[in-house]
Design a protein around this motif. Structure first.
Motif, PDB file in Angstrom:
ATOM      1  N   LEU A  68      -3.894   5.510  -1.964  1.00  0.00           N
ATOM      2  CA  LEU A  68      -2.960   6.313  -2.737  1.00  0.00           C
ATOM      3  C   LEU A  68      -2.540   7.542  -1.930  1.00  0.00           C
ATOM      4  O   LEU A  68      -3.326   8.092  -1.173  1.00  0.00           O
ATOM      5  CB  LEU A  68      -3.587   6.785  -4.053  1.00  0.00           C
ATOM      6  CG  LEU A  68      -4.038   5.724  -5.058  1.00  0.00           C
ATOM      7  CD1 LEU A  68      -4.709   6.394  -6.249  1.00  0.00           C
ATOM      8  CD2 LEU A  68      -2.855   4.884  -5.525  1.00  0.00           C
TER       9      LEU A  68
ATOM     10  N   LYS B  71       1.504   4.217  -4.128  1.00  0.00           N
ATOM     11  CA  LYS B  71       0.527   3.223  -3.684  1.00  0.00           C
ATOM     12  C   LYS B  71       1.216   2.250  -2.747  1.00  0.00           C
ATOM     13  O   LYS B  71       2.379   1.886  -2.945  1.00  0.00           O
ATOM     14  CB  LYS B  71      -0.064   2.476  -4.888  1.00  0.00           C
ATOM     15  CG  LYS B  71      -1.093   1.416  -4.518  1.00  0.00           C
ATOM     16  CD  LYS B  71      -1.657   0.740  -5.754  1.00  0.00           C
ATOM     17  CE  LYS B  71      -2.651   1.644  -6.460  1.00  0.00           C
ATOM     18  NZ  LYS B  71      -3.397   0.910  -7.522  1.00  0.00           N
TER      19      LYS B  71
ATOM     20  N   ASN C 169      -2.425  -2.084  -2.272  1.00  0.00           N
ATOM     21  CA  ASN C 169      -3.066  -1.552  -3.477  1.00  0.00           C
ATOM     22  C   ASN C 169      -4.433  -0.954  -3.192  1.00  0.00           C
ATOM     23  O   ASN C 169      -5.297  -0.918  -4.078  1.00  0.00           O
ATOM     24  CB  ASN C 169      -3.198  -2.641  -4.560  1.00  0.00           C
ATOM     25  CG  ASN C 169      -1.849  -3.083  -5.103  1.00  0.00           C
ATOM     26  OD1 ASN C 169      -0.960  -2.269  -5.301  1.00  0.00           O
ATOM     27  ND2 ASN C 169      -1.704  -4.381  -5.315  1.00  0.00           N
TER      28      ASN C 169
END
Length: 229
Positions: A71, A64, A68
């Protein structure tokens, strides 16, 4: 233009991978092998602390970025600690065998690539390797060392193979974890292959001696770190 660039890269990687598979080494069984007179480079006690803690086959590593909000996932498609035979094909037909060695192989593949795209593998090789080896003359030294290489062509960077230098280690902390045996691999001089490649172009890769790939920084300023290891 992108399609042609991608096809050209895939073809080159296909040839490279094919040569690597046929000319470098294969897993072997020593039970009935007729070439046991070849040198065999085995792990020594001092090597154990430098080996990878290999994940299980079909595990998934998830990274990550600092925002945030995104992914990157990599599936473990090969995870082997075994004995191998280093060899290469000879003309017109035949195989030249050089030596046996202990080695680890860890192959990761981003979920952004098609599962059957074998040119997209991120490969880690840890090998007990002769200090002197001349493939042309067949010279193989008795002394050996632990050699770790990363084949990173699945990322959008020119260049394909790097040797890890164990002498330069740093500490990296994130997600309440401390990694104090990290090699910071500099890829800042490696240009991007394509502006539309599936995975990002990297400036740095972070390789923990035992944990393997734990993070990377791309050329867009994103800092990707592993969520689980």
């Amino acid at each position: 233009m992108y399609i042609l660039t991608t096809m050209k890269k895939s073809f080159i990687l296909f040839l490279t991978s094919l040569f690597f598979i046929t000319s470098c080494y294969q897993n072997v069984s020593f039970g009935n092998d007729s070439t046991l007179e070849l040198s065999y480079f085995q792990y020594q006690s001092e090597d154990q602390d430098l080996l990878l803690e290999l994940p299980e086959l079909n595990d998934q590593l998830i990274f990550k970025n600092q925002g945030n909000d995104e992914l990157l996932k990599f599936n473990v498609i090969k995870s082997i600690n075994d004995k191998h035979l280093h060899q290469r094909p000879t003309m017109p037909v035949g195989v030249k065998k050089y030596f046996y060695f202990d080695g680890q192989q860890l192959f990761l593949q981003s979920t952004l690539f098609h599962p059957n795209d074998f040119t997209s593998y991120l490969e880690f090789h840890v090998r007990k390797w002769p200090k002197v080896f001349n493939q042309t003359t067949g010279e193989v030294s008795e002394e050996s060392y632990l050699r770790t290489t990363i084949e990173y062509s699945s990322f959008n960077n020119l260049g394909q193979l790097i040797d890890i230098d164990y002498s330069e280690q740093i500490t990296l902390s994130f997600n309440n974890q401390v990694f104090d045996r990290v090699i910071k691999v500099d890829l800042t001089d490696k240009d991007s292959i394509s502006p539309n490649w599936q995975t990002p172009s990297l400036d740095y890769m972070y390789f923990d001696i035992n944990k393997g790939l734990i993070g990377f920084d791309d050329k867009e300023g994103n800092e990707w770190r592993i969520l689980s290891n």
